[in-house]
Motif scaffolding. Sequence first.
Motif, PDB file in Angstrom:
ATOM      1  N   GLN A 106       0.823  -1.214   0.000  1.00  0.00           N
ATOM      2  CA  GLN A 106       0.000   0.000   0.000  1.00  0.00           C
ATOM      3  C   GLN A 106       0.857   1.265   0.000  1.00  0.00           C
ATOM      4  N   GLY A 107       2.010   1.181  -0.622  1.00  0.00           N
ATOM      5  CA  GLY A 107       2.866   2.346  -0.786  1.00  0.00           C
ATOM      6  C   GLY A 107       3.871   2.580   0.320  1.00  0.00           C
TER       7      GLY A 107
ATOM      8  N   ILE B 142       0.805   6.913  -2.621  1.00  0.00           N
ATOM      9  CA  ILE B 142      -0.246   7.203  -1.654  1.00  0.00           C
ATOM     10  C   ILE B 142      -1.437   6.298  -1.971  1.00  0.00           C
ATOM     11  N   ALA B 143      -1.677   5.310  -1.113  1.00  0.00           N
ATOM     12  CA  ALA B 143      -2.770   4.369  -1.335  1.00  0.00           C
ATOM     13  C   ALA B 143      -4.118   5.028  -1.087  1.00  0.00           C
ATOM     14  N   ASP B 144      -5.164   4.457  -1.660  1.00  0.00           N
ATOM     15  CA  ASP B 144      -6.524   4.917  -1.402  1.00  0.00           C
ATOM     16  C   ASP B 144      -6.866   4.721   0.066  1.00  0.00           C
ATOM     17  N   ALA B 145      -7.633   5.626   0.628  1.00  0.00           N
ATOM     18  CA  ALA B 145      -7.960   5.567   2.056  1.00  0.00           C
ATOM     19  C   ALA B 145      -8.682   4.276   2.421  1.00  0.00           C
TER      20      ALA B 145
ATOM     21  N   GLY C 227      -0.806   9.008  -6.240  1.00  0.00           N
ATOM     22  CA  GLY C 227      -1.801   8.111  -5.693  1.00  0.00           C
ATOM     23  C   GLY C 227      -3.152   8.784  -5.528  1.00  0.00           C
ATOM     24  N   SER C 228      -3.799   8.503  -4.422  1.00  0.00           N
ATOM     25  CA  SER C 228      -5.191   8.889  -4.199  1.00  0.00           C
ATOM     26  C   SER C 228      -5.307  10.159  -3.367  1.00  0.00           C
ATOM     27  N   PRO C 229      -6.147  11.131  -3.794  1.00  0.00           N
ATOM     28  CA  PRO C 229      -6.367  12.312  -2.948  1.00  0.00           C
ATOM     29  C   PRO C 229      -7.036  11.966  -1.622  1.00  0.00           C
ATOM     30  N   GLU C 230      -7.888  10.930  -1.613  1.00  0.00           N
ATOM     31  CA  GLU C 230      -8.495  10.496  -0.350  1.00  0.00           C
ATOM     32  C   GLU C 230      -7.427   9.915   0.580  1.00  0.00           C
TER      33      GLU C 230
ATOM     34  N   ALA D 237      -5.457  12.769   2.054  1.00  0.00           N
ATOM     35  CA  ALA D 237      -6.188  13.390   3.151  1.00  0.00           C
ATOM     36  C   ALA D 237      -6.089  12.553   4.422  1.00  0.00           C
ATOM     37  N   MET D 238      -6.100  11.229   4.282  1.00  0.00           N
ATOM     38  CA  MET D 238      -5.984  10.379   5.466  1.00  0.00           C
ATOM     39  C   MET D 238      -4.596  10.509   6.095  1.00  0.00           C
ATOM     40  N   TRP D 239      -3.551  10.471   5.270  1.00  0.00           N
ATOM     41  CA  TRP D 239      -2.206  10.650   5.805  1.00  0.00           C
ATOM     42  C   TRP D 239      -2.101  11.980   6.545  1.00  0.00           C
TER      43      TRP D 239
END
Length: 214
Positions: free
Chosen positions: A61-62, A81-84, A114-117, A120-122
């Motif tokens: 997951q990155g 950056i993996a999806d949330a 990667g994923s914007p979601e 945001a989680m990171w």
Amino acid sequence: MTPRAYQRTDGRTRPDRITAGYAFPEKAERTVAAIRRRLTAGEYADLDGPALLARLKDANQGVRRVEHREGNVGLIDLGLIADAMGGARVIGAAMQLVAHSTALVRDLRTCLGGSPEGAAMWCSYFFGDDQVHLNDIYDRPTGATRQYWTTGHLPAPRYTDRPVYVLTGSTTFSAGEDVAYTLQAHGRAVVIGETTRGGAQPTARATRSPRRSR
């Protein structure tokens, strides 16, 4: 043999959608030309959905490495950056491992996006609650603006009261740039390193069917 291309139901190829929807119209033609060159070279031949998913899982997951360095400094090295949704447990496990460090280094020098979601989680780990407006993404074709806020529930402790440093490199791209910029803009991290590639725009998924280009 001619290269396979992405074909829409209205007869337009997928690269043509970039011309209509890319964030910077003046760069769209160069982008389309680069995609067509890579199609011709067969660089996208094995990038179907299952193959991409398998590669993401193989890449943890990155998260490339998590370490404790001298002086009780935590280090998290991210390749993407993996999806949330899919990456939450691995992201949480990484943050759990550095939860008791006195400072944290986020190494994004080779992060390709990667994923914007997921971005945001990171970022959410470095703020106290879910009331922080991180950033917005504007969609040019629809004129819509999507807001991104910190996440309320996280699977590991937040990292709110200690210094954070973000390392960037010339290959840091897309969602990696998102994380670096957002933490810097909110005064939550010091960014150290090279100028990044400059591609922090979201992408859009589209169903495709193989067709031979003319």
